[in-house]
Motif scaffolding. Structure first.
Motif, PDB file in Angstrom:
ATOM      1  N   LEU A  90       0.916  -1.294   0.112  1.00 30.80           N
ATOM      2  CA  LEU A  90      -0.149   0.103  -0.034  1.00 30.80           C
ATOM      3  C   LEU A  90       0.756   1.306   0.046  1.00 30.80           C
ATOM      4  O   LEU A  90       0.516   2.135  -0.768  1.00 30.80           O
ATOM      5  CB  LEU A  90      -0.731  -0.005   1.408  1.00 30.80           C
ATOM      6  CG  LEU A  90      -1.995  -1.041   1.284  1.00 30.80           C
ATOM      7  CD1 LEU A  90      -2.619  -1.227   2.476  1.00 30.80           C
ATOM      8  CD2 LEU A  90      -3.156  -0.503   0.234  1.00 30.80           C
ATOM      9  N   TYR A 112      -6.240   2.805   4.666  1.00 33.60           N
ATOM     10  CA  TYR A 112      -6.772   1.401   4.798  1.00 33.60           C
ATOM     11  C   TYR A 112      -7.375   1.252   5.948  1.00 33.60           C
ATOM     12  O   TYR A 112      -8.457   0.232   5.985  1.00 33.60           O
ATOM     13  CB  TYR A 112      -5.421   0.614   4.509  1.00 33.60           C
ATOM     14  CG  TYR A 112      -5.788  -0.839   4.076  1.00 33.60           C
ATOM     15  CD1 TYR A 112      -6.147  -1.199   2.846  1.00 33.60           C
ATOM     16  CD2 TYR A 112      -5.713  -1.821   5.213  1.00 33.60           C
ATOM     17  CE1 TYR A 112      -6.442  -2.591   2.504  1.00 33.60           C
ATOM     18  CE2 TYR A 112      -5.801  -3.039   4.774  1.00 33.60           C
ATOM     19  CZ  TYR A 112      -6.227  -3.724   3.725  1.00 33.60           C
ATOM     20  OH  TYR A 112      -6.523  -4.576   3.332  1.00 33.60           O
ATOM     21  N   SER A 151     -11.143   2.204   5.804  1.00 32.40           N
ATOM     22  CA  SER A 151     -11.912   1.482   4.716  1.00 32.40           C
ATOM     23  C   SER A 151     -12.291   0.019   5.076  1.00 32.40           C
ATOM     24  O   SER A 151     -12.121  -0.490   6.339  1.00 32.40           O
ATOM     25  CB  SER A 151     -10.721   1.204   3.518  1.00 32.40           C
ATOM     26  OG  SER A 151     -10.012   0.006   3.936  1.00 32.40           O
ATOM     27  N   TYR A 194     -10.274  -3.418   5.940  1.00 27.22           N
ATOM     28  CA  TYR A 194      -9.427  -3.391   7.030  1.00 27.22           C
ATOM     29  C   TYR A 194     -10.388  -3.906   8.380  1.00 27.22           C
ATOM     30  O   TYR A 194     -11.591  -3.560   8.464  1.00 27.22           O
ATOM     31  CB  TYR A 194      -8.659  -2.251   7.695  1.00 27.22           C
ATOM     32  CG  TYR A 194      -8.005  -2.449   8.755  1.00 27.22           C
ATOM     33  CD1 TYR A 194      -6.542  -3.093   8.886  1.00 27.22           C
ATOM     34  CD2 TYR A 194      -8.238  -2.100   9.884  1.00 27.22           C
ATOM     35  CE1 TYR A 194      -5.903  -3.231   9.646  1.00 27.22           C
ATOM     36  CE2 TYR A 194      -7.468  -2.148  11.339  1.00 27.22           C
ATOM     37  CZ  TYR A 194      -6.479  -2.607  11.037  1.00 27.22           C
ATOM     38  OH  TYR A 194      -5.670  -2.954  12.277  1.00 27.22           O
TER      39      TYR A 194
END
Length: 250
Positions: free
Chosen positions: A38, A222, A225, A228
């Protein structure tokens, strides 16, 4: 403040192929690798397997999905190349995406590998195994297991905190190395397991550094989101194990 991340272009004969990172829909043994991918900005598919029954029944036996050893995580980097096992994937990604730190010598790589391996083997993977202990060894003394494992983890964290000193990143330079993400994940898992401010109080320098890594856009976005979850393994007994850990002092 948050730092902007630059996309990494992976040039190869199969440059149109999007990398595929395959692992369960948990943190477990794969989350540190997710953080690196990421942060790099390389396009990849975060292929999360949520159906463990399907994994056991079919996917694990499918070499095109589970790789040579029938284990996840697996990183597919071309239509014909799959890389399995956490530390092998880390070595490939570190070299391919320039996440070995500013010292590109063999010695520099060895130091980075030492930090990654220690954070993964002595903390992250050990914590994952503890979540499954009540399932794999019914009746096992979980408290005794934690008592046996914790001193080594404390020793590792003390050594890491001393090594970090006042540096922004573990290996210096102007961006994190993969060591930063392996250590971040190890610290963050313990922070989740013990709850409260226990880890921050015991390891204040590491905690401040971990907070800064957690504020990087790659990590913060992340975590916010739907991809996760703080869950470590989804062991049927994980909530009970976490409750026991949160009742303990560090």
């Amino acid at each position: 403040c948050m730092e902007a991340k630059a996309a990494v272009v992976v040039e190869s004969a199969t440059s149109s192929f999007q990398w595929d990172f395959r692992y369960f829909a948990v943190r477990g043994r794969g989350q540190a690798l997710r953080w690196i991918l990421l942060d790099s900005g390389v396009p990849f598919h975060d292929n999360q397997v949520s159906d463990r029954a399907k994994w056991s029944k079919s996917l694990k036996k499918d070499g095109s999905f589970a790789g040579l050893m029938g284990l996840m995580p697996v990183l597919s980097v071309s239509p014909t190349v799959d890389i399995g096992q956490v530390l092998s994937i880390a070595s490939y990604v570190g070299k391919k995406l320039d996440y070995y730190g500013p010292d590109n010598s063999a010695e520099g790589h060895a130091l980075c590998d030492t930090l990654c391996n220690t954070a993964y083997l002595d903390i992250s993977n050990k914590i994952s195994m503890i979540q499954w202990l009540p399932i794999r060894m019914p009746g096992a003394d979980l408290a005794a297991t934690l008592d046996a494992a914790w001193p080594r983890m404390v020793d590792v964290l003390d050594r890491l905190q001393s090594f970090l000193g006042d540096k922004k990143f573990f290996l210096g330079g102007d961006k994190p190395s993969m060591a930063d993400f392996f250590i971040y994940e190890a610290f963050d898992v313990l922070d989740y397991c013990f709850g409260g401010n226990k880890m921050h109080d015991k390891f204040p320098r590491l905690a401040a550094w971990a907070d800064s890594i957690g504020q990087r856009p790659s990590v913060a976005e992340y975590k916010a989101s739907s991809k996760y979850s703080p869950v470590i393994t989804k062991s049927p007994k994980e909530s009970e194990v976490i409750a026991i850990m949160r009742s303990r002092t560090v």
